[in-house]
Design an enzyme around this catalytic site. Sequence first.
Site, short mmCIF file in Angstrom:
data_model
loop_
_atom_site.label_atom_id
_atom_site.label_comp_id
_atom_site.label_asym_id
_atom_site.label_seq_id
_atom_site.Cartn_x
_atom_site.Cartn_y
_atom_site.Cartn_z
CG ASP A 19 -14.09 3.00 6.75
OD1 ASP A 19 -15.33 3.30 6.75
OD2 ASP A 19 -13.34 3.07 5.80
CE LYS B 244 -3.84 2.16 2.30
NZ LYS B 244 -4.68 1.97 3.83
CG ASN C 221 -12.32 -1.21 4.65
OD1 ASN C 221 -11.67 -1.25 3.52
ND2 ASN C 221 -12.54 -0.25 5.23
CD GLU D 40 -2.28 -12.61 5.50
OE1 GLU D 40 -2.85 -13.66 5.38
OE2 GLU D 40 -2.75 -11.91 6.57
#
Length: 353
Positions: free
Chosen positions: A164, A69, A169, A119
């Site tokens: 969130d 990310k 997600n 991961e």
Amino acid sequence: GKPVTPRPPGRATQPYGRGAALPIDHRPRLPQIGSVIDKYHIDELLGTGGFAAVYRATHLLLRIPVAIKLLKPEVMAKHPGQAERLCEEARFAAQINHPNVARVYDVTHSERITYIVMEYIDGVPLHEAFSAAQPLPPREVLRIGIDVAEGLSAAFVQGMIHRDIKPANILLTRKGLAKIVDLGLAQSSSADARRISASPAEVVGTPSYMAPEQALNPERVDFRSDIYSLGVTLYHAATGHLPFRGDDSIQTISMHLNQPVPSPRLHVKGFPAELERMLMCMLAKDISVRPASYAQLLEALRETDQVLALESGDGSRPTRGGLMERIRGLFSTLPRDQRPSPTSADLPPKERP
């Protein structure tokens, strides 16, 4: 495996973070597929958001897949504080070692590049697993709920709330496990962490899945707000519909605050009553009515699954614990404006149309 070429030959380069390279005639930009950042070969772009891009990559020394990310360079330039938030997300996630939470392996931060190494999960986001025409079976919904509640409980042990929880997600692996990803909005009980993260008084989250108190009074947010968001998520997966969908974020939040939750039976004929009671308890507007701990939530989810297994002839007779009786009692004593909207199937025969 195939040999990896870090960069095209014959082009002058300058360092990009730790060991990566960019042409000297370019400003920092997102890496190209096939390039190398530090010891990671970039294989595929998995997705992009407002602040970051996520890639599948290969660790060149260990030869294992990972997810990276990476904060967008233009975001780093305009919002330097986002780099520290990304690092904070990594610190939060690194404290959690649980099969239902995506693991974080590493984080790198410099003036030119900031990224988390996580991961890599071979699976699909939950929102791609159902639709309005094809919601998930009730027991599958409960299994996902148990997995996510286990992961949230592990995070809460570390003093964190997610803020969130939503289908995007939650990833479903090929082995059928649900994993929580993206702790970007997580909040820690640590005073030091609170000074870095989004202010407890700042409204953050996704309106369609946001608990009433999260929008109305963010300082009251605690783990029960995550339970509400999980309830919305499970409702969505089980019916194919959100309980509330306004024309915009303001209207959607207003519906969460003021309107009763529509009965799932409006969307799915023959929706199991036990699962409906479970969802309505999680979706209570009064935070004190929701399960008082993750242990209670998990007990209720498992007992609900046992009841459905018995009703379908696919399990032994469950031992009815006190929490299920408590949920039934809470369900029947909720204020009328917080009870689910009835369908004709819920009405006595003489009151049906």
